[in-house]
Design a protein around this motif. Structure first.
Motif, PDB file in Angstrom:
ATOM      1  N   ASN A   1      25.176  60.577  20.777  1.00 25.89           N
ATOM      2  CA  ASN A   1      26.408  61.348  20.619  1.00 25.89           C
ATOM      3  C   ASN A   1      27.605  60.680  21.273  1.00 25.89           C
ATOM      4  O   ASN A   1      28.599  61.329  21.595  1.00 25.89           O
ATOM      5  CB  ASN A   1      26.233  62.761  21.192  1.00 25.89           C
ATOM      6  N   GLY A   2      27.515  59.391  21.528  1.00 25.56           N
ATOM      7  CA  GLY A   2      28.603  58.699  22.225  1.00 25.56           C
ATOM      8  C   GLY A   2      29.663  58.171  21.281  1.00 25.56           C
ATOM      9  O   GLY A   2      29.631  58.394  20.074  1.00 25.56           O
ATOM     10  N   GLY A   3      30.618  57.488  21.858  1.00 23.38           N
ATOM     11  CA  GLY A   3      31.733  56.924  21.112  1.00 23.38           C
ATOM     12  C   GLY A   3      32.884  56.684  22.061  1.00 23.38           C
ATOM     13  O   GLY A   3      32.701  56.610  23.282  1.00 23.38           O
ATOM     14  N   LEU A   4      34.074  56.598  21.506  1.00 23.86           N
ATOM     15  CA  LEU A   4      35.258  56.421  22.341  1.00 23.86           C
ATOM     16  C   LEU A   4      35.680  57.801  22.861  1.00 23.86           C
ATOM     17  O   LEU A   4      35.948  58.706  22.077  1.00 23.86           O
ATOM     18  CB  LEU A   4      36.389  55.807  21.515  1.00 23.86           C
TER      19      LEU A   4
ATOM     20  N   VAL B   1      41.805  62.778  34.599  1.00 20.61           N
ATOM     21  CA  VAL B   1      41.404  64.183  34.489  1.00 20.61           C
ATOM     22  C   VAL B   1      39.926  64.348  34.133  1.00 20.61           C
ATOM     23  O   VAL B   1      39.362  65.414  34.295  1.00 20.61           O
ATOM     24  CB  VAL B   1      42.246  64.931  33.426  1.00 20.61           C
ATOM     25  N   MET B   2      39.329  63.283  33.656  1.00 19.41           N
ATOM     26  CA  MET B   2      37.932  63.386  33.229  1.00 19.41           C
ATOM     27  C   MET B   2      37.013  63.566  34.443  1.00 19.41           C
ATOM     28  O   MET B   2      37.292  63.063  35.532  1.00 19.41           O
ATOM     29  CB  MET B   2      37.549  62.113  32.456  1.00 19.41           C
ATOM     30  N   THR B   3      35.952  64.320  34.239  1.00 16.56           N
ATOM     31  CA  THR B   3      34.913  64.475  35.270  1.00 16.56           C
ATOM     32  C   THR B   3      33.554  64.340  34.572  1.00 16.56           C
ATOM     33  O   THR B   3      33.467  64.531  33.354  1.00 16.56           O
ATOM     34  CB  THR B   3      34.971  65.865  35.932  1.00 16.56           C
ATOM     35  N   PRO B   4      32.504  64.042  35.326  1.00 16.56           N
ATOM     36  CA  PRO B   4      31.186  63.931  34.681  1.00 16.56           C
ATOM     37  C   PRO B   4      30.797  65.213  33.947  1.00 16.56           C
ATOM     38  O   PRO B   4      30.226  65.162  32.861  1.00 16.56           O
ATOM     39  CB  PRO B   4      30.235  63.667  35.856  1.00 16.56           C
TER      40      PRO B   4
ATOM     41  N   HIS C   1      29.656  67.998  28.985  1.00 17.77           N
ATOM     42  CA  HIS C   1      29.972  69.111  28.101  1.00 17.77           C
ATOM     43  C   HIS C   1      30.401  68.580  26.730  1.00 17.77           C
ATOM     44  O   HIS C   1      29.960  69.080  25.689  1.00 17.77           O
ATOM     45  CB  HIS C   1      31.081  69.962  28.719  1.00 17.77           C
ATOM     46  N   LEU C   2      31.235  67.548  26.766  1.00 14.20           N
ATOM     47  CA  LEU C   2      31.683  66.940  25.510  1.00 14.20           C
ATOM     48  C   LEU C   2      30.501  66.389  24.718  1.00 14.20           C
ATOM     49  O   LEU C   2      30.393  66.590  23.506  1.00 14.20           O
ATOM     50  CB  LEU C   2      32.621  65.774  25.821  1.00 14.20           C
ATOM     51  N   LEU C   3      29.606  65.708  25.446  1.00 14.32           N
ATOM     52  CA  LEU C   3      28.448  65.109  24.770  1.00 14.32           C
ATOM     53  C   LEU C   3      27.554  66.181  24.166  1.00 14.32           C
ATOM     54  O   LEU C   3      26.962  65.993  23.099  1.00 14.32           O
ATOM     55  CB  LEU C   3      27.641  64.256  25.756  1.00 14.32           C
TER      56      LEU C   3
ATOM     57  N   HIS D   1      30.672  67.210  17.914  1.00 18.29           N
ATOM     58  CA  HIS D   1      30.069  66.665  16.712  1.00 18.29           C
ATOM     59  C   HIS D   1      30.905  65.428  16.385  1.00 18.29           C
ATOM     60  O   HIS D   1      32.003  65.516  15.841  1.00 18.29           O
ATOM     61  CB  HIS D   1      30.135  67.699  15.581  1.00 18.29           C
ATOM     62  N   VAL D   2      30.380  64.286  16.819  1.00 21.57           N
ATOM     63  CA  VAL D   2      31.200  63.072  16.766  1.00 21.57           C
ATOM     64  C   VAL D   2      31.425  62.629  15.323  1.00 21.57           C
ATOM     65  O   VAL D   2      30.480  62.419  14.569  1.00 21.57           O
ATOM     66  CB  VAL D   2      30.539  61.930  17.581  1.00 21.57           C
ATOM     67  N   GLN D   3      32.693  62.516  14.990  1.00 22.60           N
ATOM     68  CA  GLN D   3      33.054  62.112  13.629  1.00 22.60           C
ATOM     69  C   GLN D   3      33.663  60.716  13.661  1.00 22.60           C
ATOM     70  O   GLN D   3      34.342  60.371  14.620  1.00 22.60           O
ATOM     71  CB  GLN D   3      34.125  63.068  13.077  1.00 22.60           C
ATOM     72  N   PRO D   4      33.431  59.940  12.639  1.00 23.96           N
ATOM     73  CA  PRO D   4      34.103  58.641  12.603  1.00 23.96           C
ATOM     74  C   PRO D   4      35.605  58.816  12.378  1.00 23.96           C
ATOM     75  O   PRO D   4      36.037  59.768  11.710  1.00 23.96           O
ATOM     76  CB  PRO D   4      33.455  57.924  11.420  1.00 23.96           C
ATOM     77  N   ALA D   5      36.372  57.926  12.962  1.00 28.65           N
ATOM     78  CA  ALA D   5      37.816  57.951  12.731  1.00 28.65           C
ATOM     79  C   ALA D   5      38.077  57.635  11.253  1.00 28.65           C
ATOM     80  O   ALA D   5      37.223  57.056  10.575  1.00 28.65           O
ATOM     81  CB  ALA D   5      38.493  56.923  13.621  1.00 28.65           C
ATOM     82  N   HIS D   6      39.250  58.033  10.790  1.00 31.13           N
ATOM     83  CA  HIS D   6      39.599  57.665   9.410  1.00 31.13           C
ATOM     84  C   HIS D   6      39.860  56.174   9.346  1.00 31.13           C
ATOM     85  O   HIS D   6      40.395  55.600  10.280  1.00 31.13           O
ATOM     86  CB  HIS D   6      40.862  58.421   8.977  1.00 31.13           C
ATOM     87  N   TYR D   7      39.455  55.620   8.265  1.00 29.25           N
ATOM     88  CA  TYR D   7      39.616  54.169   8.115  1.00 29.25           C
ATOM     89  C   TYR D   7      40.729  53.925   7.100  1.00 29.25           C
ATOM     90  O   TYR D   7      40.654  54.404   5.961  1.00 29.25           O
ATOM     91  CB  TYR D   7      38.292  53.574   7.629  1.00 29.25           C
ATOM     92  N   ARG D   8      41.750  53.196   7.566  1.00 27.67           N
ATOM     93  CA  ARG D   8      42.881  53.000   6.665  1.00 27.67           C
ATOM     94  C   ARG D   8      42.634  51.839   5.710  1.00 27.67           C
ATOM     95  O   ARG D   8      43.547  51.317   5.094  1.00 27.67           O
ATOM     96  CB  ARG D   8      44.156  52.744   7.475  1.00 27.67           C
ATOM     97  N   GLY D   9      41.423  51.438   5.599  1.00 27.44           N
ATOM     98  CA  GLY D   9      41.119  50.366   4.659  1.00 27.44           C
ATOM     99  C   GLY D   9      41.536  49.040   5.224  1.00 27.44           C
ATOM    100  O   GLY D   9      41.717  48.874   6.421  1.00 27.44           O
TER     101      GLY D   9
END
Lengths: 590, 522
Positions: B214-217, B484-487, B492-494, B498-506
């Protein structure tokens, strides 16, 4: 007769049993499990700096863990270590007897949890290599010891007004320091209130609060851990979980069923007590790890640390079939005693399987690469083990040694600074300090390190990941003279004839020793397979070898391809220790 | 936190409390030794080496250890006005300044020089050669974020992204993989955490990468955090090295097909790119597009110019082929213009052709005043930050003159610049000068004439901290606001994202061939 026996056994005081238990435990741990204790120490770690303290102590049960790691240092001296473990185990038995007030007949049962706890040492098996925290044995013994002490104090407190609630509260407050074991003590106290009918609701209330609220307060709020961290962290996973559960069930059963059991057994003759006591040692034996190869591996690893090469070889000879790990240490010892070409193939190479097959190389990779002269690779392997299994004295000592051999004195000092925080490391540090300050004196004292230094390659080669020592050798266009024989033997071990043909000429020109039989046999095999016959003169081939190789292949031919297995069995007695036999019959998985 | 203080670590906390009280008590009564023998020719040996350095006015006490056999030491810090702080060492020779007195001393002595006298006692007190601290009124960014990691190869243990508060010597964990790692670890590690980067405009916008389930940027923008899958379209890898646009919601990334190799003799590890390109992530549109997607060139280490109108990066035309040819990898520094209105990129311009000198250049870091460009120079490699020869160089952007920054380099260990403070007066150097393996952050003051002062190591409450820490400070960055981030937020985020791919501008608008500039799509 029965009357006499009864008189004798009923008259034996309990302290005699305890003394016998202590002595037997101490002697068996010291004599039979000395190598296990040695390895447990070297795979452990303790430091006094604030960073390490925070890392260990800032968790529920962290104080107990830190204390256990501190005492774990005593295992550096196996006698002292065995003494400590035996004393704690006897102490646990004593406290259990005190807490349960067992009758004379059932008294030996008080040793049962101690026996199961001792199995953490005698039954550790291959986990000794992989444990993140090897002080787990002491941690458990101390945890149970503290839990029983608290329970005993609770019983004493029953005589005082408000004594029980105060003890319940005190035990709950010890949760951050003792973790799981404070909860065990609370559970025992609650069971006791069920019997005594005193403060039962209070005990249930405190216990439930401790089980559900304390982990939330401490684990989640204070230490940023999971809810069940405190309860589960000191209970190690995998096989130990089962052992711990067995021990807890045994202790709880004892508390609950001691009285009914006593009534049931009251009519038994009193010498049953002695039988019961003896059965405990049978149980200890049953719980022990029994693979002889495993104990030999630990022994040769220790002997390798002490550079006792002859003893390593003798230990390996005790087994008809050896494991890859034993063979790795055997090869190191053969290389240092200048017997590698003569003895390398004189073993049964259908190796014993261990629980680590086929990743067994993890057990000896660091030492193998180090002794082969690949100091950079030994550093990498040590750091990767550190990341996977935690920092240990063994890894940190090797890292310091590698850094010093690479003339990275500042880096070595960082590792030595960590070692200096253990009160048992003074001798090791003095030794490493000698390498740092007076290299020549150190090298005279440790000829094996001089050899490692000589074997270090000058040419730089890149590797992309794991590689066997054989692969390392193959990648260099040239190697120091001290390594060349190792490389040639590694060619033969891998049955890499093209590499052998490249190297054999150089080896023959450089060596000042007679060419070994295995090299001659390999040359003969190459010639039989079409290599130019001039190779025979390069290796100074003699008639006897030629005839033996010829005889081997003629006999082999007589069996035909379809009867290879039969040939393997029947030719073993005549050719089993020859390179031809190894070359032909070694299975690929080896 | 209060509860943690009371019960969390009883032994350590009690010990510290006793020590602090003892020190405070001792500090009140400590005086400069009278009749000390002057020994001005003997330099004092201290760790960290804080002798004759320039320090920012908001820095926490520069606590240090005196390396001598005599552990009885006293230190007197004297201002030109005559005000002084006198501190006695503890049993380990550690000099720990009281925070309040230290802050007062700095705030009252801006742009002056403090004199530091060290006295050691064997049989009698000896006064060693004094040194100075030049207090600059230019403050430094209060936070340093970094990843703490063993000097590792493939794997890693527990990884923490940590924010150090350089004003009060405290630290906090921003993110950790502690709860999502199995034990024992697989050899190639698990759930890696990558560099933490911030947008330096006081917004607190930041990002880092969390690899694993469930990781990513993990992007925090305008106070809201989310996880984005940045491996989209025909990208062969997820995003790696990052740089936030100074004002706009853009992050420039390199995408690297990266591998590691382990030399048997030389450097312990080599990071080698097989492919790399540049992409731009538009946070508000959640859209990924190429900046540079070239066939025969590898681009990496993007860094925005302070005005946000151009992007600096390192690139090489060397094609790796086999890994054994990694010594042929020589990078130059490039710049490409950017029009924020049309989101169009200009033509790449090679501004530092270091490869022509047989060297490689990386990590471009333009100064906020637009006058200088700092970068790393080494012999070869895609990311030679472990090479001992790796040094900080500077380019005068007006005259194009290039020279090494001798003031901050040491010849025997790797040094490279990790960025400038928001006010452009301080630079952050990542250096392995302690022992060659463990990176430590250093800071140096940028003077008007383009020169720098001797760098000083980041201070800690316990001066032995960096000696004891068995991890390196990886990818350190200065931050102007507290992350501001904390473990807990990360976990909680993880758990909930629901990790979605970024839109790809081609494909990119202006595809560029690395060598010719012609439009080519791989």
């Amino acid at each position: 007769m029965r009357y006499v026996l009864k008189q004798i056994f009923s008259g034996v005081p309990r302290w005699v049993y305890r003394l016998v238990f202590f002595m037997v435990t101490f002697i068996s741990l010291h004599l039979m499990y000395g190598d296990v204790i040695y390895r447990l120490f070297w795979n452990g770690f303790f430091a006094t700096n604030s960073i390490y303290q925070h890392e260990v102590v800032d968790h529920t049960g962290g104080v107990l863990r830190y204390l256990a790691q501190f005492l774990h240092q005593l295992l550096y001296y196996p006698t002292l270590g065995a003494l400590l473990v035996a004393a704690l185990a006897t102490g646990v038995a004593y406290l259990l007897d005190k807490c349960c007030a067992l009758s004379q007949l059932l008294f030996p049962i008080s040793f049962l949890p101690s026996v199961i706890l001792l199995a953490l040492y005698t039954g550790v098996g291959y986990d000794v290599y992989m444990r993140i925290d090897t002080s787990f044995g002491l941690l458990t013994l101390m945890g149970i010891f503290f839990a029983l002490t608290l329970f005993y104090l609770y019983q004493i407190s029953e005589r005082l007004r408000w004594g029980e609630p105060l003890m319940l509260l005190t035990t709950a407050l010890l949760y951050p320091a003792l973790g799981f074991y404070a909860l065990v003590a609370l559970l025992m106290m609650t069971l006791r209130t069920w019997y005594t009918k005193r403060y039962f609701p209070v005990a249930v209330g405190v216990t439930l609060f401790s089980l559900f609220a304390l982990p939330f307060i401490f684990d989640v709020w204070c230490f940023n851990d999971e809810f069940n961290w405190g309860a589960s962290s000191l209970l190690l996973t995998s096989s130990y979980m089962k052992l711990r559960m067995l021990q807890i069930v045994a202790a709880c059963s004892l508390l609950i069923f001691a009285n009914p059991l006593h009534k049931m057994c009251a009519r038994w003759p009193s010498y049953c007590q002695m039988i019961l006591f003896a059965l405990l040692f049978v149980l200890l034996y049953a719980l022990s790890y029994k693979d002889k190869i495993y104990y030999s591996e630990l022994k040769v690893s220790r002997l390798t640390d002490e550079c006792k090469w002859k003893e390593v070889l003798e230990e390996c000879k005790k087994h008809k079939k050896i494991s890859h790990t034993l063979n790795a240490y055997r090869v190191i010892a053969l290389a240092y005693t200048d017997q590698l070409p003569d003895q390398l193939f004189k073993i049964d190479f259908s190796f014993e399987k261990t629980p680590f097959t086929p990743t067994e190389y993890l057990l000896y990779e660091d030492e193998m690469t180090f002794h082969a002269g690949f100091v950079n690779s030994a550093t990498r392997v040590s750091i990767e083990s550190w990341q996977r299994f935690g920092l240990s004295y063994r890894r940190i000592r090797l890292l310091a040694l590698c850094a010093l051999l690479r003339h990275e004195n500042q880096l070595a000092e960082r590792y030595m600074n960590q070692m200096s925080q253990s009160f048992v490391m003074a001798e090791e540090l003095a030794d490493l300090g000698l390498l740092k300050n007076d290299r020549e004196v150190y090298m005279n004292k440790h000829p094996e390190c001089r050899m490692v230094e000589k074997r270090m390659p000058n040419e730089n080669v890149l590797f992309l990941g794991d590689a066997t020592v054989s692969r390392y050798f193959l990648c260099f266009s040239d190697l120091p003279r001290e390594s060349f024989e190792l490389r040639l033997m590694s060619d033969l071990w891998e049955r890499n004839m093209s590499a052998f043909l490249n190297d054999v000429g150089i080896y023959a020109a450089r060596t000042d020793k007679p060419i070994a039989t295995c090299v001659k046999e390999a040359a003969a095999i190459a010639v039989l397979n079409g290599t130019d016959r001039s190779l025979l003169s390069v290796v100074k081939m003699d008639d006897a070898t030629l005839q033996r190789v010829g005889g081997f292949f003629r006999t082999l031919q007589s069996y035909g391809r379809e009867r290879m297995d039969q040939a393997r069995k029947e030719m073993k007695s005549t050719y089993g220790k020859s390179y031809c036999y190894y070359f032909t019959f070694r299975k690929e998985e080896n | 936190m209060a509860l943690k203080y009371i019960v969390g670590n009883q032994i350590v906390k009690h010990f510290l409390a006793v020590t602090v009280f003892t020190l405070l008590f001792a500090a009140c009564g400590v005086e400069v030794p009278q009749n000390a023998v002057n020994c001005d020719s003997v330099e004092v040996d201290i760790y960290p080496d804080y002798r004759d350095v320039a320090i920012p006015c908001n820095i926490a006490p520069l606590n240090f250890m005196v390396n001598c056999e005599e552990k009885d030491c006293r230190v007197c810090v004297t201002a030109p006005s005559g005000a002084s702080i006198v501190v006695e060492s503890d049993n380990d020779g550690k000099i720990i300044f009281p925070m309040k007195s230290w802050k007062k001393m700095l705030s009252e002595n801006l742009d002056t020089t403090l004199c530091v006298d060290v006295y050691v006692k064997e049989k009698e007190w000896t006064h060693l050669k004094p040194f100075s601290w030049s207090v600059k009124s230019d403050s430094i960014d209060p936070y340093l974020t970094c990843r703490l990691i063993e000097p590792s190869y493939r794997g890693h243990g527990v990884l923490d992204l940590v924010a150090f508060n350089m004003e009060n010597n405290t630290s906090k964990v921003i993110a950790s993989n502690k709860k999502v790692r199995p034990e024992p670890l697989p050899v190639d590690g698990y759930s890696c955490l990558n560099c933490h980067a911030t947008q330096k405009n006081g917004s607190g916008n930041s990002s880092f990468c969390f690899r694993g389930k469930n990781g990513g940027l993990v992007v925090t923008y305008q106070g809201v955090s989310r996880i984005v899958n940045t491996k989209v379209g025909d990208m062969y890898a997820a995003t790696t090295y990052e740089s936030w646009h100074p004002t706009l919601p853009f992050i420039a990334f390199s995408i690297n097909a990266v591998g590691q190799a382990y030399p048997v003799v030389d450097v312990k590890t080599e990071v080698i790119d097989r492919m790399s390109d540049l992409v731009l992530y538009d946070i508000e549109k959640d859209e990924m597009s190429y900046i540079q997607k070239s066939k025969n060139r590898m681009e990496t280490f993007p860094c925005w110019a302070p005005d946000g109108k151009s992007l600096y990066y390192a690139a090489t035309d060397s094609v790796l082929g086999h890994v054994s040819r990694h010594k042929n990898l020589k990078y130059d520094i490039y710049r490409i213009s950017f029009d924020a209105d049309s989101l169009k990129w200009g033509e790449p311009e090679r501004i530092i052709p270091m490869s022509q000198l047989g060297l490689t250049a990386h990590y471009p870091q333009p100064s906020p005043d637009g006058k200088w460009l700092l970068f790393m120079v080494a012999q070869y490699g895609s990311s030679p930050y472990r090479h001992a020869e790796c040094d900080v160089y500077k380019m005068n952007l007006a005259t194009k003159e290039v020279s090494p920054v001798r003031e901050v380099n040491v010849p025997y260990a790797s040094d490279y610049c990790r960025g400038w403070s928001a006010n452009g007066r301080w630079i952050l150097i990542s250096s392995r000068r302690d022992d060659g393996d463990y990176a430590r952050p250093y800071f140096s003051y940028y003077k008007e004439d383009g020169s720098f002062t001797k760098p000083f190591q980041m201070p800690h409450e316990d001066p032995a901290y960096d000696k004891e820490l068995m991890m390196g400070y990886n990818c350190p960055q200065m931050a102007d606001v507290e992350p501001v981030m904390t473990p807990e937020k990360l976990y909680h985020l993880l758990d909930t994202s629901h990790v979605q791919p970024a839109h790809y501008r081609g494909t990119m608008d202006i595809p560029v061939d690395g060598n010719t500039g012609a439009s080519v799509i791989r």
